[in-house]
Write a protein that holds these residues in place. Structure first.
Motif, PDB file in Angstrom:
ATOM      1  N   PRO A  20      72.763  -7.236  69.780  1.00 44.57           N
ATOM      2  CA  PRO A  20      73.063  -6.794  71.295  1.00 44.57           C
ATOM      3  C   PRO A  20      74.046  -6.715  71.690  1.00 44.57           C
ATOM      4  O   PRO A  20      74.569  -6.247  72.184  1.00 44.57           O
ATOM      5  N   PHE A  21      75.653  -7.929  70.907  1.00 43.13           N
ATOM      6  CA  PHE A  21      76.450  -7.425  71.560  1.00 43.13           C
ATOM      7  C   PHE A  21      76.896  -5.730  71.121  1.00 43.13           C
ATOM      8  O   PHE A  21      77.444  -5.408  72.049  1.00 43.13           O
ATOM      9  N   LEU A  22      76.322  -5.325  70.340  1.00 49.87           N
ATOM     10  CA  LEU A  22      76.505  -3.959  69.663  1.00 49.87           C
ATOM     11  C   LEU A  22      76.022  -3.574  70.934  1.00 49.87           C
ATOM     12  O   LEU A  22      76.945  -1.518  70.975  1.00 49.87           O
ATOM     13  N   TYR A  46      74.969 -12.967  76.703  1.00 49.26           N
ATOM     14  CA  TYR A  46      73.998 -13.504  74.666  1.00 49.26           C
ATOM     15  C   TYR A  46      75.814 -14.189  74.170  1.00 49.26           C
ATOM     16  O   TYR A  46      74.944 -14.953  73.835  1.00 49.26           O
ATOM     17  N   GLY A  47      76.744 -13.782  75.105  1.00 47.76           N
ATOM     18  CA  GLY A  47      78.161 -13.513  74.661  1.00 47.76           C
ATOM     19  C   GLY A  47      77.945 -15.886  74.632  1.00 47.76           C
ATOM     20  O   GLY A  47      78.400 -16.265  73.873  1.00 47.76           O
ATOM     21  N   ALA A  48      77.898 -16.171  75.861  1.00 43.88           N
ATOM     22  CA  ALA A  48      77.309 -17.445  76.186  1.00 43.88           C
ATOM     23  C   ALA A  48      76.910 -17.813  75.326  1.00 43.88           C
ATOM     24  O   ALA A  48      77.102 -19.049  74.929  1.00 43.88           O
ATOM     25  N   VAL A  49      75.439 -18.136  74.717  1.00 39.33           N
ATOM     26  CA  VAL A  49      74.541 -17.833  73.821  1.00 39.33           C
ATOM     27  C   VAL A  49      75.315 -18.353  72.929  1.00 39.33           C
ATOM     28  O   VAL A  49      74.596 -19.980  72.080  1.00 39.33           O
ATOM     29  N   MET A  81      81.549 -29.369  72.423  1.00 37.08           N
ATOM     30  CA  MET A  81      81.367 -29.430  73.338  1.00 37.08           C
ATOM     31  C   MET A  81      82.312 -28.660  74.281  1.00 37.08           C
ATOM     32  O   MET A  81      81.284 -27.414  75.194  1.00 37.08           O
ATOM     33  N   ALA A  82      83.458 -28.106  73.192  1.00 43.29           N
ATOM     34  CA  ALA A  82      83.887 -27.109  74.241  1.00 43.29           C
ATOM     35  C   ALA A  82      83.428 -25.826  73.966  1.00 43.29           C
ATOM     36  O   ALA A  82      83.456 -24.880  75.316  1.00 43.29           O
ATOM     37  N   PRO A  83      82.353 -24.893  72.857  1.00 45.78           N
ATOM     38  CA  PRO A  83      82.399 -23.195  73.742  1.00 45.78           C
ATOM     39  C   PRO A  83      81.294 -23.317  74.814  1.00 45.78           C
ATOM     40  O   PRO A  83      81.671 -22.177  75.351  1.00 45.78           O
ATOM     41  N   SER A  84      80.301 -24.364  74.581  1.00 53.98           N
ATOM     42  CA  SER A  84      79.459 -24.312  75.920  1.00 53.98           C
ATOM     43  C   SER A  84      80.697 -24.416  77.115  1.00 53.98           C
ATOM     44  O   SER A  84      79.812 -24.157  78.476  1.00 53.98           O
ATOM     45  N   LEU A  85      81.406 -25.273  77.380  1.00 52.42           N
ATOM     46  CA  LEU A  85      81.703 -25.578  78.586  1.00 52.42           C
ATOM     47  C   LEU A  85      82.478 -24.450  78.822  1.00 52.42           C
ATOM     48  O   LEU A  85      83.151 -24.656  80.018  1.00 52.42           O
ATOM     49  N   LEU A  86      83.358 -24.116  77.667  1.00 52.48           N
ATOM     50  CA  LEU A  86      83.909 -22.506  78.338  1.00 52.48           C
ATOM     51  C   LEU A  86      82.189 -21.454  79.229  1.00 52.48           C
ATOM     52  O   LEU A  86      82.573 -20.409  79.413  1.00 52.48           O
ATOM     53  N   ALA A  87      81.882 -21.122  78.174  1.00 52.49           N
ATOM     54  CA  ALA A  87      80.720 -20.428  78.251  1.00 52.49           C
ATOM     55  C   ALA A  87      79.744 -20.427  79.742  1.00 52.49           C
ATOM     56  O   ALA A  87      79.565 -19.261  80.071  1.00 52.49           O
ATOM     57  N   TRP A  88      80.049 -21.459  79.980  1.00 54.31           N
ATOM     58  CA  TRP A  88      79.129 -21.637  81.124  1.00 54.31           C
ATOM     59  C   TRP A  88      80.157 -20.606  82.631  1.00 54.31           C
ATOM     60  O   TRP A  88      79.626 -19.951  83.054  1.00 54.31           O
ATOM     61  N   PRO A  89      80.920 -21.021  82.488  1.00 55.85           N
ATOM     62  CA  PRO A  89      81.934 -21.226  83.972  1.00 55.85           C
ATOM     63  C   PRO A  89      82.243 -19.333  83.375  1.00 55.85           C
ATOM     64  O   PRO A  89      82.620 -18.520  84.022  1.00 55.85           O
ATOM     65  N   LEU A 133      81.803 -11.509  61.545  1.00 58.50           N
ATOM     66  CA  LEU A 133      81.351 -11.704  62.656  1.00 58.50           C
ATOM     67  C   LEU A 133      81.917 -11.925  63.958  1.00 58.50           C
ATOM     68  O   LEU A 133      82.240 -11.480  65.454  1.00 58.50           O
ATOM     69  N   THR A 134      82.712 -12.960  63.911  1.00 62.73           N
ATOM     70  CA  THR A 134      84.144 -13.124  65.058  1.00 62.73           C
ATOM     71  C   THR A 134      84.804 -11.588  64.842  1.00 62.73           C
ATOM     72  O   THR A 134      85.148 -11.766  66.745  1.00 62.73           O
ATOM     73  N   LEU A 135      85.251 -10.754  64.039  1.00 60.39           N
ATOM     74  CA  LEU A 135      86.484  -9.570  64.643  1.00 60.39           C
ATOM     75  C   LEU A 135      84.950  -8.717  65.155  1.00 60.39           C
ATOM     76  O   LEU A 135      85.685  -7.690  66.053  1.00 60.39           O
ATOM     77  N   VAL A 136      83.486  -8.589  64.335  1.00 62.66           N
ATOM     78  CA  VAL A 136      83.335  -7.386  65.402  1.00 62.66           C
ATOM     79  C   VAL A 136      82.188  -7.971  67.064  1.00 62.66           C
ATOM     80  O   VAL A 136      82.683  -6.993  67.675  1.00 62.66           O
ATOM     81  N   VAL A 137      82.799  -9.099  67.039  1.00 60.30           N
ATOM     82  CA  VAL A 137      82.251  -9.463  68.402  1.00 60.30           C
ATOM     83  C   VAL A 137      83.396  -9.689  69.161  1.00 60.30           C
ATOM     84  O   VAL A 137      83.019  -9.107  71.134  1.00 60.30           O
TER      85      VAL A 137
END
Length: 151
Positions: A20-22, A46-49, A81-89, A133-137
């Protein structure tokens, strides 16, 4: 089951999860302009998920970790919890800012994993997979940011 066989499925799933990213990042460059808003929303969603999923991995690690210092455990709960708290905004602001915020989240999670790799007791294959995965993302985020900045 050998360790190599045990890690094969997560590698396959992780690599498959890049599709989905690609697809959306390349679509931002190749698809008609009329489709780009939908592609951007799909990319951000998708990135937020996935970023939230990474936080969930760390939530699970804290739950099964041996109890150590209360402060260290509290910090790990907060970090999970930080990833979700960055993804939502990032979803709320969208566009260039949202894409940048998601990219920052992926960098921060990777940094956390690298900094605490011994304490997190991650399987040997996990960090290799996460690096790839992180490098490709991040490359996909870079393509989307470039496209948005190019107008």
């Amino acid at each position: 089951m050998t360790p190599a066989m045990e890690s094969r499925l997560p590698w396959q799933l992780g690599l498959g999860g890049l599709a989905p990213f690609l697809a959306t990042a390349s679509g931002m460059w190749l698809a008609p302009v009329a489709w780009q808003a939908a592609l951007l929303m799909a990319f951000l969603a998708y990135g937020a998920v996935i970023l939230s999923f990474l936080g969930g991995i760390h939530w699970g690690l804290v739950m099964v970790a041996p109890r150590s210092a209360e402060v260290a455990t509290r910090g790990r709960w907060l970090a999970s919890m930080a990833p979700s708290l960055l993804a939502w905004p990032a979803l709320l602001v969208g566009g260039l800012a949202g894409t940048g915020l998601l990219a920052l989240g992926f960098v921060l999670v990777m940094g956390l994993e690298q900094r605490h790799r011994r304490r997190l007791a991650l399987p040997a294959w996990y960090l290799s997979l996460r690096w790839l995965l992180t490098l490709v993302v991040l490359a996909c985020h870079g393509l989307v940011i470039w496209r948005l900045a190019a107008g």
